[in-house]
Scaffold this active site. Structure first.
Site, PDB file in Angstrom:
ATOM      1  N   CYS A  55      -0.227   2.939   2.685  1.00 34.82           N
ATOM      2  CA  CYS A  55       0.984   2.635   1.563  1.00 34.82           C
ATOM      3  C   CYS A  55       0.696   3.806   0.622  1.00 34.82           C
ATOM      4  CB  CYS A  55       0.810   1.393   1.172  1.00 34.82           C
ATOM      5  SG  CYS A  55      -0.766   0.751   0.399  1.00 34.82           S
ATOM      6  N   CYS A  90      22.506  -0.709 -10.429  1.00 30.97           N
ATOM      7  CA  CYS A  90      21.870  -1.879 -11.377  1.00 30.97           C
ATOM      8  C   CYS A  90      21.969  -1.494 -12.704  1.00 30.97           C
ATOM      9  CB  CYS A  90      20.254  -2.046 -11.007  1.00 30.97           C
ATOM     10  SG  CYS A  90      19.618  -3.474 -12.068  1.00 30.97           S
ATOM     11  N   CYS A 104      12.467  -0.027  -9.835  1.00 27.83           N
ATOM     12  CA  CYS A 104      13.282   1.069  -8.931  1.00 27.83           C
ATOM     13  C   CYS A 104      13.196   2.545  -9.693  1.00 27.83           C
ATOM     14  CB  CYS A 104      14.682   0.506  -8.885  1.00 27.83           C
ATOM     15  SG  CYS A 104      14.947  -0.769  -7.712  1.00 27.83           S
ATOM     16  N   CYS A 129      18.371  -9.165  -9.457  1.00 28.77           N
ATOM     17  CA  CYS A 129      17.608  -8.011  -9.066  1.00 28.77           C
ATOM     18  C   CYS A 129      18.605  -7.210  -7.774  1.00 28.77           C
ATOM     19  CB  CYS A 129      16.218  -8.000  -8.818  1.00 28.77           C
ATOM     20  SG  CYS A 129      15.401  -6.701  -8.324  1.00 28.77           S
ATOM     21  N   GLN A 155       4.068  -8.082   4.117  1.00 23.49           N
ATOM     22  CA  GLN A 155       4.959  -7.255   3.931  1.00 23.49           C
ATOM     23  C   GLN A 155       6.126  -7.667   3.057  1.00 23.49           C
ATOM     24  OE1 GLN A 155       4.153  -3.936   4.008  1.00 23.49           O
ATOM     25  NE2 GLN A 155       2.548  -3.387   5.216  1.00 23.49           N
ATOM     26  N   GLU A 171     -10.523  -9.278   7.320  1.00 26.87           N
ATOM     27  CA  GLU A 171      -9.767  -9.296   6.241  1.00 26.87           C
ATOM     28  C   GLU A 171     -10.615  -9.903   4.949  1.00 26.87           C
ATOM     29  OE1 GLU A 171      -6.592  -8.798   4.709  1.00 26.87           O
ATOM     30  OE2 GLU A 171      -7.220 -10.099   2.989  1.00 26.87           O
ATOM     31  N   ASP A 207      -5.348  -0.553   8.016  1.00 24.30           N
ATOM     32  CA  ASP A 207      -3.975  -0.797   6.942  1.00 24.30           C
ATOM     33  C   ASP A 207      -4.566  -1.169   5.524  1.00 24.30           C
ATOM     34  OD1 ASP A 207      -1.676  -1.096   5.818  1.00 24.30           O
ATOM     35  OD2 ASP A 207      -1.148  -2.848   7.205  1.00 24.30           O
TER      36      ASP A 207
HETATM   37  N1  SAH Z   1      -2.102  -5.350   7.989  1.00 29.07           N
HETATM   38  C1  SAH Z   1      -1.826  -6.391   7.197  1.00 29.07           C
HETATM   39  C2  SAH Z   1      -2.150  -6.309   5.584  1.00 29.07           C
HETATM   40  C3  SAH Z   1      -2.200  -5.024   4.887  1.00 29.07           C
HETATM   41  S1  SAH Z   1      -2.438  -4.793   3.192  1.00 29.07           S
HETATM   42  C4  SAH Z   1      -0.281  -6.322   7.008  1.00 29.07           C
HETATM   43  O1  SAH Z   1       0.502  -5.608   7.480  1.00 29.07           O
HETATM   44  O2  SAH Z   1       0.326  -7.600   6.613  1.00 29.07           O
HETATM   45  C5  SAH Z   1      -4.018  -4.700   2.882  1.00 29.07           C
HETATM   46  C6  SAH Z   1      -5.005  -5.965   3.269  1.00 29.07           C
HETATM   47  O3  SAH Z   1      -6.182  -5.514   2.888  1.00 29.07           O
HETATM   48  C7  SAH Z   1      -4.671  -7.130   2.126  1.00 29.07           C
HETATM   49  O4  SAH Z   1      -4.497  -8.420   3.024  1.00 29.07           O
HETATM   50  C8  SAH Z   1      -5.970  -7.184   1.512  1.00 29.07           C
HETATM   51  O5  SAH Z   1      -6.301  -8.229   1.291  1.00 29.07           O
HETATM   52  C9  SAH Z   1      -7.020  -6.583   2.303  1.00 29.07           C
HETATM   53  N2  SAH Z   1      -8.238  -5.957   1.903  1.00 29.07           N
HETATM   54  C10 SAH Z   1      -8.224  -5.532   0.475  1.00 29.07           C
HETATM   55  N3  SAH Z   1      -9.822  -4.942   0.441  1.00 29.07           N
HETATM   56  C11 SAH Z   1     -10.294  -5.300   1.500  1.00 29.07           C
HETATM   57  C12 SAH Z   1     -11.652  -5.097   2.243  1.00 29.07           C
HETATM   58  N4  SAH Z   1     -12.469  -4.322   1.428  1.00 29.07           N
HETATM   59  N5  SAH Z   1     -12.043  -5.501   3.466  1.00 29.07           N
HETATM   60  C13 SAH Z   1     -11.083  -6.201   3.929  1.00 29.07           C
HETATM   61  N6  SAH Z   1      -9.770  -6.443   3.761  1.00 29.07           N
HETATM   62  C14 SAH Z   1      -9.339  -6.091   2.394  1.00 29.07           C
END
Ligand code: SAH
Length: 485
Positions: free
Chosen positions: A440, A74, A83, A168, A293, A343, A413
């Site tokens: 992540c 790029c 990036c 991009c 994602q 969530e 996650d």
């Molecule tokens: N496992 C899902 C989302 C992962 S990202 C996937 O792979 O698509 C992390 C997620 O945590 C987001 O959706 C965010 O809104 C949520 N989150 C952030 N803080 C949180 C909390 N204190 N309790 C529950 N969820 C939360």
């Protein structure tokens, strides 16, 4: 050696920092140098010295051994913060990410590297044009002939002016045409872009999502206003609905003086409230407020790894915490007895419930709220209910026993800051045989793994997955076993 501002030194770069900068050391003192790479010896000028580390500017590469330096694809890679690793070969990017996960888990997490199975990083086949989501700021800027036009792109350095770019290199190619369609509409209809200084003007950001398998597209204009006129609505819809795949057009209301991109309110102008995509065999509804994602091809590999690590037989109760729209929950549900998803974003939980129905999955239940609040409460309720029915025989005598066996596998996650302490405490009380940690940020993963290690959990397998080719972020999955299980 005492370092001073503007001093020039010869520096050997031996590591990469979180934002892709090279790191070199002078008598143990770390210097961060943008654009320098491990394997290079450079002439550097000291810019700023803090107590524990400093910053230097790269002046010249003096020697280079196998640094993997490549010409960025790029033309604006250097100015754009997006990036951070485009100047590094993809092979080296992968090696760096793999090492980063291992280093964090060993150094911060205290793992014995010999006792862990380190699976090779899941690489992208083509680390370009993969992103399914774009969020571009919009401003009015003069073009080369002095005409004021709306432009979309990225912020130049730490300024608020924009370098116009619509193609991009890591975005799906369709994003360019979509961004340009909105800019053309703005120009034709004289719609002013937002101006941060005066807090005037209308369009702040263009936010686009595209579903990989169905090609459904959502466009959302973030506006500094409550509504747009009927004429503007009509022309916007006319301009965008001609584009193949257009499924939803939204306005998002953000009238605050803030850097946060999305305001709370979403208005659907045209089409449906969500776009639909698939991961593996499961279909998902995705609303604009929900997390999804950004790399669809790698996401399937990531979830597949989580599924393998969970090692389900169909008899297990699984908790998926921080579940978003229920992606992992539903991916695992067919191999489990029961899945609970938790969530914090209400729209995401609404999607998760719809998604269970959409796929005919009836063994998944979803709860909205902060995991650290919902999980202790829900576990308590389930434990009480279980004791009342006498399902587990004798009444539990203490807190730990009470919640034990409510979960066989817990998947977490979390966002970059990692898991909340209260949540980790509750997970330990629930004593699942396995924890699958999808992360992540290897730094917070390592911190949480250390805590769980002190409470009787041992890391057995680790696998990094490259979700962000050309960028420095690192995703990984980690399998922990309860030691006595
Ligand atoms: N496992 C899902 C989302 C992962 S990202 C996937 O792979 O698509 C992390 C997620 O945590 C987001 O959706 C965010 O809104 C949520 N989150 C952030 N803080 C949180 C909390 N204190 N309790 C529950 N969820 C939360």
């Amino acid at each position: 050696m005492e370092l001073k501002k503007n001093q020039e030194i010869t520096l050997k770069i031996d590591d990469l920092g979180n934002n892709g900068e090279g790191i070199g050391h002078v008598d143990g003192y770390a210097l961060f140098v943008k654009d320098a790479l491990p394997g290079e010896t450079i002439r550097a000028r000291i810019m700023k010295c803090k107590k524990k580390y400093g910053f230097a500017r790269m002046m010249e590469v003096l020697e280079c051994s196998d640094s993997g330096r490549v010409k960025p694809k790029c033309p604006v890679a250097r100015q754009c913060g997006g990036c951070t690793l485009q100047h590094l070969s993809y092979e080296k990017q992968l090696a760096y990410k793999e090492k980063k996960v291992k280093d964090c888990l060993v150094r911060i997490g205290g793992l014995d590297a010999e006792k862990v199975e380190w699976l090779p990083i899941l690489a992208m086949e083509t680390p370009w044009q993969y992103r399914n989501k774009a969020q571009f700021p919009v401003r009015m800027q003069r073009d080369d002939s002095g005409v004021l036009r709306p432009v979309a792109g990225f912020y130049a350095g730490r300024t608020h002016s924009i370098i116009p770019v619509t193609d991009c290199a890591i975005q799906h190619p369709s994003m360019k045409g979509l961004l340009e369609a909105v800019l053309t509409w703005m120009q034709e209809q004289h719609v002013p872009a937002y101006d941060e200084v005066s807090h005037r003007g209308l369009v702040r950001h263009i936010y686009i999502r595209r579903a990989y398998h169905t090609n459904q597209i959502m466009v959302c204009l973030v506006i500094n206003g409550r509504q747009i006129s009927g004429d503007l609505q009509r022309t916007l819809i006319e301009n965008l609905t001609g584009i193949q795949g257009m499924t939803s057009i939204f306005l998002n209301i953000n009238t605050e003086r803030t850097n946060v991109i999305l305001g709370k309110e979403m208005l659907l102008l045209w089409g449906q409230e969500y776009i639909e995509d698939r991961i593996g065999e499961i279909s998902y509804h995705i609303s604009p407020q929900s997390f999804y994602q950004v790399n669809p091809v790698q996401t399937e590999k990531l979830y597949q790894t989580a599924l393998e690590f969970a090692g389900l037989t169909g008899e297990e109760t699984v908790w998926d915490l921080y579940c978003g729209i229920g992606t992992i929950s539903l991916f695992l549900a067919k191999n489990a007895k029961k899945v609970y998803g938790v969530e914090i974003v209400p729209e995401a939980i609404q999607n998760a419930k719809e998604n269970a129905r959409l796929n005919g999955i009836d063994n998944a239940e979803f709860f909205c709220g902060a995991a650290e609040e919902v999980v202790p409460k829900l576990a308590e309720e389930l434990a009480v209910a279980r004791n009342l029915t006498g399902e587990e025989g004798n009444e539990a005598e203490n807190e730990t026993e009470k919640m034990a066996n409510l979960a066989d596998v817990v998947v977490v996650d979390p966002p970059r800051k990692g898991c909340d302490g209260v949540l980790l405490d509750t997970i330990v009380k629930m004593a699942p045989a396995k924890i699958v940690y999808v992360s992540c940020d290897p730094g917070t993963l390592a911190r949480d793994v250390k805590f769980l290690g002190e409470k009787g959990y041992e890391v057995r397998k680790v696998r990094a997955c490259d979700m962000f080719g050309q960028g420095g972020h690192v995703e990984s999955v980690c399998l922990l076993h309860r030691i006595d299980s």
